[in-house]
Design a protein around this motif. Structure first.
Motif, PDB file in Angstrom:
ATOM      1  N   ALA A  83      36.009  29.801   7.359  1.00 25.31           N
ATOM      2  CA  ALA A  83      37.151  29.315   8.323  1.00 25.31           C
ATOM      3  C   ALA A  83      36.453  28.054   9.046  1.00 25.31           C
ATOM      4  O   ALA A  83      36.933  27.185   9.444  1.00 25.31           O
ATOM      5  N   ASP A  84      35.204  28.287   9.563  1.00 26.98           N
ATOM      6  CA  ASP A  84      34.617  27.170  10.126  1.00 26.98           C
ATOM      7  C   ASP A  84      34.463  25.815   9.596  1.00 26.98           C
ATOM      8  O   ASP A  84      34.655  24.780   9.884  1.00 26.98           O
ATOM      9  N   LEU A  85      34.170  26.040   7.935  1.00 30.45           N
ATOM     10  CA  LEU A  85      33.981  24.841   7.151  1.00 30.45           C
ATOM     11  C   LEU A  85      35.302  24.229   6.932  1.00 30.45           C
ATOM     12  O   LEU A  85      35.442  22.872   6.712  1.00 30.45           O
ATOM     13  N   VAL A  86      36.298  24.923   6.715  1.00 32.63           N
ATOM     14  CA  VAL A  86      37.733  24.211   6.185  1.00 32.63           C
ATOM     15  C   VAL A  86      38.984  24.097   7.391  1.00 32.63           C
ATOM     16  O   VAL A  86      39.806  23.091   7.134  1.00 32.63           O
ATOM     17  N   ARG A  98      41.187  21.814   0.648  1.00 32.06           N
ATOM     18  CA  ARG A  98      41.652  21.620  -0.630  1.00 32.06           C
ATOM     19  C   ARG A  98      40.744  22.226  -1.782  1.00 32.06           C
ATOM     20  O   ARG A  98      41.404  23.001  -2.627  1.00 32.06           O
ATOM     21  N   GLN A  99      39.593  22.187  -1.393  1.00 22.96           N
ATOM     22  CA  GLN A  99      38.723  22.816  -2.517  1.00 22.96           C
ATOM     23  C   GLN A  99      38.868  24.187  -2.688  1.00 22.96           C
ATOM     24  O   GLN A  99      38.692  24.957  -3.702  1.00 22.96           O
ATOM     25  N   LEU A 100      39.073  24.932  -1.319  1.00 22.76           N
ATOM     26  CA  LEU A 100      38.918  26.493  -1.154  1.00 22.76           C
ATOM     27  C   LEU A 100      40.249  26.842  -1.824  1.00 22.76           C
ATOM     28  O   LEU A 100      40.209  27.735  -2.775  1.00 22.76           O
ATOM     29  N   GLU A 101      41.359  26.169  -1.458  1.00 22.52           N
ATOM     30  CA  GLU A 101      42.691  26.433  -2.045  1.00 22.52           C
ATOM     31  C   GLU A 101      42.764  26.276  -3.465  1.00 22.52           C
ATOM     32  O   GLU A 101      43.276  27.084  -4.298  1.00 22.52           O
ATOM     33  N   GLY A 102      41.994  25.284  -3.925  1.00 23.70           N
ATOM     34  CA  GLY A 102      42.026  25.088  -5.501  1.00 23.70           C
ATOM     35  C   GLY A 102      41.288  26.315  -6.421  1.00 23.70           C
ATOM     36  O   GLY A 102      41.629  26.259  -7.521  1.00 23.70           O
ATOM     37  N   ASP A 166      41.945  32.778  20.119  1.00 20.95           N
ATOM     38  CA  ASP A 166      42.499  31.842  21.222  1.00 20.95           C
ATOM     39  C   ASP A 166      43.671  30.701  20.883  1.00 20.95           C
ATOM     40  O   ASP A 166      43.728  30.659  19.421  1.00 20.95           O
ATOM     41  N   ALA A 167      43.959  30.185  21.665  1.00 25.11           N
ATOM     42  CA  ALA A 167      44.965  28.957  21.345  1.00 25.11           C
ATOM     43  C   ALA A 167      44.347  27.935  20.345  1.00 25.11           C
ATOM     44  O   ALA A 167      44.950  27.572  19.266  1.00 25.11           O
ATOM     45  N   GLU A 168      43.113  27.897  20.497  1.00 26.80           N
ATOM     46  CA  GLU A 168      42.212  26.728  19.636  1.00 26.80           C
ATOM     47  C   GLU A 168      42.414  27.178  17.903  1.00 26.80           C
ATOM     48  O   GLU A 168      42.575  26.414  17.098  1.00 26.80           O
ATOM     49  N   GLU A 169      42.238  28.538  17.940  1.00 27.54           N
ATOM     50  CA  GLU A 169      42.137  29.025  16.624  1.00 27.54           C
ATOM     51  C   GLU A 169      43.452  29.117  16.024  1.00 27.54           C
ATOM     52  O   GLU A 169      43.523  28.482  14.667  1.00 27.54           O
ATOM     53  N   LEU A 170      44.505  29.423  16.826  1.00 24.88           N
ATOM     54  CA  LEU A 170      45.733  29.268  16.228  1.00 24.88           C
ATOM     55  C   LEU A 170      46.163  27.571  15.683  1.00 24.88           C
ATOM     56  O   LEU A 170      46.628  27.514  14.870  1.00 24.88           O
ATOM     57  N   GLU A 171      45.555  26.925  16.675  1.00 25.96           N
ATOM     58  CA  GLU A 171      45.944  25.462  16.725  1.00 25.96           C
ATOM     59  C   GLU A 171      45.367  24.940  15.292  1.00 25.96           C
ATOM     60  O   GLU A 171      46.052  24.184  14.435  1.00 25.96           O
ATOM     61  N   ARG A 172      44.129  25.148  14.919  1.00 25.27           N
ATOM     62  CA  ARG A 172      43.361  24.569  13.784  1.00 25.27           C
ATOM     63  C   ARG A 172      44.035  24.997  12.452  1.00 25.27           C
ATOM     64  O   ARG A 172      43.977  24.573  11.587  1.00 25.27           O
TER      65      ARG A 172
END
Ligand SMILES: CC(C)(COP(=O)(O)OP(=O)(O)OC[C@H]1O[C@@H](n2cnc3c(N)ncnc32)[C@H](O)[C@@H]1O)[C@@H](O)C(=O)NCCC(=O)NCCS
Ligand SMILES: Nc1ncnc2c1ncn2[C@@H]1O[C@H](COP(=O)(O)OP(=O)(O)OP(=O)(O)O)[C@@H](O)[C@H]1O
Length: 215
Positions: A83-86, A98-102, A166-172
């Motif tokens: 999660a932190d990487l993408v 995009r690579q992970l989704e791919g 937190d709100a930041e996690e939601l936003e990202r």
């Protein structure tokens, strides 16, 4: 509410597929779980994608993309490190997502399509397609209905807190999805989730009755 789930007399073509979308942590799984208790087949894309993360070929491919640091001591992949990487707002994060989704999306799609075909051939009453990126991943045409969760900002903060986000996690994560307005415009029903779980369950039952009676 109709007199219970459709029986074996359900023609193969009439197994309705209900897509469930909405913001992260808005109640999609809660709605899907209740629909399952009413006789539906719950297909959960998040869980299917997660199950792929323990496949040896996926682990190998993701390590070659993102490095060994995503693997924990027990050999499994760390979802929080991924999660932190993408989910960053820089270009390299976008590329990594995009690579992970791919790697994960084609596998998830194959499983979903197979499960949908099985539900139809088994003449199940209806299918719940619980896919956060349902519209972004072109599943709209697969669905007979799309239900979009709506949650007020204050209520959403409460639900997020219960998940420890937190709100930041939601936003990202929100930043990598269509806006709520765009999702609503592509949906057939809006499901407000600003009250108790019991109120949500009652709304789900009445919307399901309406969906099945309109077939
Ligand atoms: C990065 C990962 C490992 C983080 O795992 P984590 O347990 O923290 O989150 P989880 O998978 O439970 O997802 C929680 C929510 O995050 C959001 N989210 C997940 N993936 C994405 C994505 N590719 N784009 C936008 N939002 C996403 C969704 O709202 C989802 O419901 C995981 O989200 C992942 O593998 N994502 C890529 C696969 C994917 O697109 N899954 C969504 C299925 S449609
Ligand atoms: N009406 C409600 N009352 C109380 N708690 C709720 C209600 N709706 C959802 N919740 C809680 O909020 C959290 C998020 O709900 P849920 O997991 O269904 O959301 P989601 O949209 O599926 O999340 P994700 O984006 O991770 O898939 C859960 O802990 C759930 O139990």
């Amino acid at each position: 509410m109709s007199d219970g789930p459709l029986t074996d007399s359900t023609p193969v073509s009439s197994t309705p597929i209900i897509g469930v979308i909405g913001p992260p942590c808005s109640g999609k799984s809660t709605v899907a779980r209740h629909l399952e208790s009413l006789g539906g087949v719950w297909l959960n894309a998040d869980e299917i994608a997660k199950s792929q993360l323990s496949e040896p070929d996926v682990i190998h491919e993701l390590k070659s993309l993102f490095g060994d640091s995503i693997q924990m001591a027990d050999g499994s992949l760390s979802r929080s490190r991924l999660a932190d990487l993408v989910f960053g707002d820089d270009e390299s994060s976008h590329t990594r997502l995009r690579q992970l989704e791919g790697v994960l999306h084609p596998r998830t799609r194959t499983i979903l399509q197979s499960e949908i075909a099985k539900a139809k051939s088994d003449r199940r009453p209806f299918v719940i397609l619980d896919v956060p990126l349902l519209l972004e991943s072109d599943y709209r045409e697969t669905c007979d209905e799309v239900w979009c969760l709506q949650v007020d900002p204050d209520r959403h903060q409460e639900l997020l807190a219960s998940r420890g986000w937190d709100a930041e996690e939601l936003e990202r994560r929100n930043a990598r999805q269509w806006s709520w307005e765009r999702k609503r415009l592509a949906s057939t029903r809006v499901i407000p989730n600003n009250g108790t779980e019991e109120e949500l369950r009652r709304l789900v039952e009445s919307e399901l009755a309406s969906t099945l009676q309109s077939r």
